[in-house]
Design a protein around this motif. Sequence first.
Motif, mmCIF file in Angstrom:
data_model
loop_
_atom_site.group_PDB
_atom_site.id
_atom_site.type_symbol
_atom_site.label_atom_id
_atom_site.label_comp_id
_atom_site.label_asym_id
_atom_site.label_seq_id
_atom_site.Cartn_x
_atom_site.Cartn_y
_atom_site.Cartn_z
ATOM 1 N N PRO A 174 22.102 51.336 -15.140
ATOM 2 C CA PRO A 174 21.412 52.617 -15.338
ATOM 3 C C PRO A 174 22.276 53.687 -15.987
ATOM 4 N N ALA A 175 23.568 53.730 -15.658
ATOM 5 C CA ALA A 175 24.434 54.780 -16.197
ATOM 6 C C ALA A 175 24.538 54.716 -17.714
ATOM 7 N N GLN A 176 24.303 53.546 -18.304
ATOM 8 C CA GLN A 176 24.376 53.410 -19.759
ATOM 9 C C GLN A 176 23.002 53.327 -20.419
ATOM 10 N N LEU A 177 21.956 53.441 -19.629
ATOM 11 C CA LEU A 177 20.610 53.290 -20.191
ATOM 12 C C LEU A 177 20.314 54.373 -21.229
ATOM 13 N N GLY A 178 20.749 55.597 -20.979
ATOM 14 C CA GLY A 178 20.515 56.670 -21.937
ATOM 15 C C GLY A 178 21.116 56.372 -23.297
ATOM 16 N N GLU A 179 22.233 55.667 -23.319
ATOM 17 C CA GLU A 179 22.864 55.312 -24.589
ATOM 18 C C GLU A 179 21.968 54.337 -25.365
ATOM 19 N N VAL A 180 21.413 53.361 -24.654
ATOM 20 C CA VAL A 180 20.501 52.398 -25.289
ATOM 21 C C VAL A 180 19.254 53.098 -25.800
ATOM 22 N N LEU A 181 18.680 53.973 -24.963
ATOM 23 C CA LEU A 181 17.451 54.679 -25.352
ATOM 24 C C LEU A 181 17.687 55.549 -26.579
ATOM 25 N N ALA A 182 18.861 56.132 -26.684
ATOM 26 C CA ALA A 182 19.162 56.987 -27.832
ATOM 27 C C ALA A 182 19.206 56.179 -29.126
ATOM 28 N N LEU A 183 19.829 55.019 -29.104
ATOM 29 C CA LEU A 183 19.927 54.208 -30.319
ATOM 30 C C LEU A 183 18.585 53.624 -30.737
ATOM 31 N N MET A 184 17.784 53.187 -29.782
ATOM 32 C CA MET A 184 16.514 52.544 -30.124
ATOM 33 C C MET A 184 15.411 53.547 -30.436
ATOM 34 N N GLY A 185 15.583 54.815 -29.972
ATOM 35 C CA GLY A 185 14.557 55.815 -30.218
ATOM 36 C C GLY A 185 13.285 55.552 -29.435
ATOM 37 N N ASP A 186 12.290 56.399 -29.642
ATOM 38 C CA ASP A 186 11.034 56.289 -28.903
ATOM 39 C C ASP A 186 9.924 56.846 -29.787
ATOM 40 N N SER A 187 9.063 55.961 -30.288
ATOM 41 C CA SER A 187 7.996 56.401 -31.188
ATOM 42 C C SER A 187 6.969 57.259 -30.471
ATOM 43 N N VAL A 188 6.796 57.040 -29.167
ATOM 44 C CA VAL A 188 5.807 57.831 -28.427
ATOM 45 C C VAL A 188 6.254 59.284 -28.320
ATOM 46 N N ASP A 189 7.524 59.497 -27.943
ATOM 47 C CA ASP A 189 8.051 60.861 -27.827
ATOM 48 C C ASP A 189 8.641 61.371 -29.140
ATOM 49 N N ASN A 190 8.620 60.529 -30.164
ATOM 50 C CA ASN A 190 9.183 60.888 -31.473
ATOM 51 C C ASN A 190 10.676 61.187 -31.385
ATOM 52 N N VAL A 191 11.385 60.418 -30.571
ATOM 53 C CA VAL A 191 12.845 60.450 -30.554
ATOM 54 C C VAL A 191 13.305 59.568 -31.710
ATOM 55 N N PRO A 192 14.031 60.119 -32.703
ATOM 56 C CA PRO A 192 14.248 59.368 -33.944
ATOM 57 C C PRO A 192 15.054 58.085 -33.788
ATOM 58 N N GLY A 193 16.126 58.107 -32.943
ATOM 59 C CA GLY A 193 16.974 56.926 -32.839
ATOM 60 C C GLY A 193 17.593 56.564 -34.176
ATOM 61 N N VAL A 194 17.955 55.291 -34.336
ATOM 62 C CA VAL A 194 18.540 54.790 -35.579
ATOM 63 C C VAL A 194 17.598 53.738 -36.154
ATOM 64 N N PRO A 195 17.109 53.939 -37.369
ATOM 65 C CA PRO A 195 16.175 52.965 -37.955
ATOM 66 C C PRO A 195 16.749 51.558 -37.955
ATOM 67 N N GLY A 196 15.896 50.606 -37.618
ATOM 68 C CA GLY A 196 16.303 49.203 -37.628
ATOM 69 C C GLY A 196 16.923 48.722 -36.338
ATOM 70 N N ILE A 197 17.143 49.634 -35.377
ATOM 71 C CA ILE A 197 17.745 49.240 -34.103
ATOM 72 C C ILE A 197 16.667 49.221 -33.026
ATOM 73 N N GLY A 198 16.429 48.048 -32.465
ATOM 74 C CA GLY A 198 15.491 47.902 -31.374
ATOM 75 C C GLY A 198 16.220 47.745 -30.057
ATOM 76 N N PRO A 199 15.494 47.472 -28.981
ATOM 77 C CA PRO A 199 16.120 47.379 -27.656
ATOM 78 C C PRO A 199 17.248 46.351 -27.584
ATOM 79 N N LYS A 200 17.033 45.182 -28.192
ATOM 80 C CA LYS A 200 18.038 44.122 -28.088
ATOM 81 C C LYS A 200 19.339 44.513 -28.790
ATOM 82 N N THR A 201 19.222 45.024 -30.016
ATOM 83 C CA THR A 201 20.424 45.414 -30.766
ATOM 84 C C THR A 201 21.121 46.588 -30.100
ATOM 85 N N ALA A 202 20.315 47.559 -29.631
ATOM 86 C CA ALA A 202 20.901 48.724 -28.954
ATOM 87 C C ALA A 202 21.696 48.281 -27.729
#
Length: 915
Positions: A174-202
Motif C-alpha cells: 500500500p505505501a507504494q500504491l500511489g506511485e503506481v497510480l501516478a504512472l498509470m493515470g486514471d481516465s475516470v478522474d482524468n489523472v494524466p499519468g504517462v502515456p503507454g504505461i498501464g498497471p503492469k508496467t507501472a
Amino acid sequence: MTTNHLYLVDGSGYIFRAYHRLPPLTNRHGVPAGAVYGFTTMLWKLVDDLHKADGPTHLAVIFDASSKTFRNDLYDKYKAHRPPPPEDLVPQFPLIRDATRAFSVPCIEQPGLEADDIIACYAKAALAKGWQVTIVSSDKDLMQLIEPGLDMLDTMNNRRLGADYVVEKFGVPPAQLGEVLALMGDSVDNVPGVPGIGPKTASQLIQQFGDVEAVLANAETITKPKLRQSLIDHAANARLSRELVRLVCDQPLPEPLDDLALKGLPPEPLRAFLEEQGFRSLLLKVGGPSAEPVSAPAAIAEEAEPPFVHKEYETVVTEEALDRWIADGFAASMIAVDTETDHIDCMRARLVGVSLATAPGKACYIPVGHTGDGLLSETPAQLPLDLVLTKLKPLLEDPATLKIGQNLKYDLVMLRRNGVDVAPYDDTMLLSYDLDAGLTAHGMDDLAMRHLDHACIEFKTVCGTGKNQISFDKVPLDRATEYAAEDADVTLRLWRKLKPRLSPEAATRVYELVDRPLVPVVAEMERAGVHVDREELARLSGEFAGEIARLEAEIHALAGSPFTIGSPKQLGEILFDRLGLKGGRKGKTGVYSTDVNELERLAGDGAEIAAKVLEWRQLAKLKSTYTDALQAQINPATNRVHTSFSLAVAQTGRLSSTDPNLQNIPIRTAIGRRIRDAFVAAPGKLILSADYSQIELRLAAHMAEVPALRDAFARGEDIHNLTAMELFGEVNRETRGRAKTINFAILYGISSWGLAGRLGVDRIEAQAMIDRYFDRFPGINRYIAETLTKVREQGYVTTLFGRKTHLPGIRSSKQGERQAAERQAINAPIQGTSADIIKRAMVRMGPALAEAGLADVTMLLQVHDELVFELPESDVPAASAVIRRVMETAAEPAIRLSVPLGVEIGTGHSWGAAH
C-alpha cells in the motif's frame, strides 16, 4: 479494555452503488428515491447487524461536499471528463444525507476536500490514538491507507481487504500504491499519468526503482525506447499525477473523533424519516412500541438476523446428521429447500445434492451425486441418493410443514422426477414478483442484494467459466456446501422479509389465487414436453437455406457487390452511402440505423433491397432459432422438446418461454405458421388448441364500461365490423382491417403518430380516427384518463385480481420514458387481467379433466391467450366441452365479468393444423 474501532464509510461510493443496484423508484411524494432506499438498507445493515461480531465503536459517513477541490487548482482538467450525475440522482443527494442523520450517524463533508481526503485524515488520527480503523469501500485510491491496524471492507463482495490484497492486485504494498497510480493515470478522474504505461508496467517500474522520482531519474537507463521516451517527455505529468493521487492526511478534523461514537440505533429519528419517505417495508424493522408503523400491522416487527457465516454451514454425510436436520424441519414446521444439479435443463439434469435451512444462518448441504474432478480424484464420501430421498420424502410431502423455495418450479421438477411431490410450498421469487413487479428483478442474487444487502456467492466462482467450467457434481464438498447452503439460507431470509408484506400491500389475492397454485401446473407442462417432427424440421431447414441463398444473391445484385447482410454497419453503408437512399440516421457509434422500423420505412418508399433484407432476416431467424435449434433441443430420453416457462419475467403477469422460446413463433406470416406444423401429436393422439377470442377487447369493454362493445360481445357480433361501421360508416375489407388495427392500438395507448405509421395515413387523419373512436366509445377515453390519473398518483396500476405493475417511469423527467410508461399503464391492467384469467384456467384444468374421467388429456403449452393439449382422438368431444367451460368461467367467482369470454377450439395432427 476494548479497543476502539472506527468505521469510515465512503458515502459517495455507497450512493452510486445504491443508485445502480436498484431500478428507478419514487417516494410517496413522487421524488426519485431508488438510491435513497438502497443507501438506507446498506447503511442499516452495516450499523445494525452486519458486523456485530466485530462491530464498530465509532462510525461516520463521509461525503464529497462539492465537485471543486484543491486538485482542480493544481490541474484544471482534473475530473473534467466525468459526466454530471444522473438527472434523477441529483434530488436524492440531500435525502441521502437526511437518511444518514436519521441513523444518528455523523454525516461529514468539508469544502475543498474530497471524501477520500477526509477519510485519510480521520484514519491517521484514529491510528495515532491506537484505534483500529476499517474503511468501508473498495476504492483503489483509499487502498494507499492500508497498514497494520487499518483494513478495508468491500461489502459488495463481503470481504476484508488488507496489504496482501494490494500486493496481489498491484504488485506493490500500500505505501507504494500511489506511485503506481501516478504512472498509470486514471481516465475516470482524468489523472494524466504517462502515456503507454498501464498497471503492469507501472508496477514493474516501481518494484524496480521505488517511486516516481526514482523512475524519472533513471528514465535514460530504460531499454525499451518508447517507454524511455514517454517517461522523458511526460515527466511533468508524472509528477503532477503523483500529487493528484496523494491523499491529504493532516487537515483539522471537522468533528472530534470521540463525537463519532456509535450509540445504537435510536428508533424515533429513523422512524420519522422512513414514514416521510414512505418506505413501509423498512418501517417494519424499527420495532418497539414507540416505533409501530402506521401503514402496516404492528405484529410484524423483524428480529435482527445473524450474519452470513459460510463456514458454519454443515455438510451432511451421515444418517445421524440427516435425521437431525429432518427432525429440525418437522419441529420448525417450515424449511427452505433447494436442489443442485449437473445441468441447467431440469429434464436432462441429474440430482447432485439438496440444501435445507431451518432458520437464518442455520443451513446444510446434503451431497448425493458428487463425483470428484478428474479421473484420478476420489469420489467424496456422501450418502446414497435413494436413502436421502427416502428419508426426505415424508418431510417434503408433509402437509403440516411449509416448504420454501426460490424459483421452486425447477426444484419441483427435479424432485418429482425422483419420486417426491413437494407440498405445501411458498416461492420467494413469486412473492417478490407479486409485490414489486416493475421495481426489481426477482432472481435470488438481485433479491439478496435488495432486501438483505448480501452479495451471494456467484456460480462462476464455484464452477468457473468458459472452457474451464465444471459441472456442480465436480465441485469439492466444502465449496459446494458454502454455495448451496447459502441458497437455502438466503431463501429463508427472503421469505421472512417478503411474506409479511402480502396482506398490508394487498398482494395476497393474486399470490394465493393466481400465481402460487400455478407452479406445479407449469412444472408438469415442462415435464410433459411436446413432440416435434425432426424430419420436417430438417426439411424446412434445407428449404430455408435455399431461400436464404437466393435472397442473398438478389440483395448482392441490387447492392452492386457482395457484403455481409447481417452486419448493420455494412448494410447501412450500402443503403445510404452507395445507393443513396434518403433518411439515413446515424447513432452515437456513427453507424446507420438498419432496424426493422427503418427497413420497413425504406420498403414502403419502394426500396426493393430493404424489402428483401427484411425477408432474409425473417428466414435467417426462423432457421437459426427454430428449424435448426429445435432439432438440437430434442431430449434424447423423451424424444420431446421441453421448454422452460418463466413465471416472473413479464411485467404484466404473462408467462414467457425460453430454451426454446415457443411463444414467439410468428403466426401472422405463412412461412412462420409452417414452423407450428412441425409440432405434432404422438402416435394415436391429436393436438387441441383452445384460444381465447379477443379477450383483451372483451376485458376493455368490461373494465371501461362500454355498453356498445358489451352488447356486441353478448350478441356474438364481430367487434371489428362494429368498429368499422361506427368509425367509417361501412364495412368492407379495408375498413374492417383499419378498425381491427385501431381497436388494439388504442388499448396500447398508441399516439396519432404511431397510428399514422401503422395505417399509412398522415398524422392529422390518424388523430381524427382516434377522436371519432373516443366519440363513439367514450368509456374507453374515460378509462384511459382515469388510469393515467391513478398511475401518476400511486406509481402503479392493478389488474382486476389486484396484480400490481409498478411504473416508476411515469414520473420521469424524460418525455420518452414518461410516454412509454403511460402506454404501459393503459394496457397493463387489461393484458395483466387476461394473463391472470388464463393462469386460473390452467390451475383448474387438471382437476376438471380428472373429474370428467379424462386423465389422458395433457396440457402441453401456454402461448399468451392459447392453451395447447395432447389427447386421444376419442376424447376430443368430451375434453373440448370441459376445456371450454373451464376457460370461459376462469374469472369466477372472484370476478363476475359483464361480457362473455369466447373460446375457439381446433384440433389436428399438428399444432399448425389445430388452428
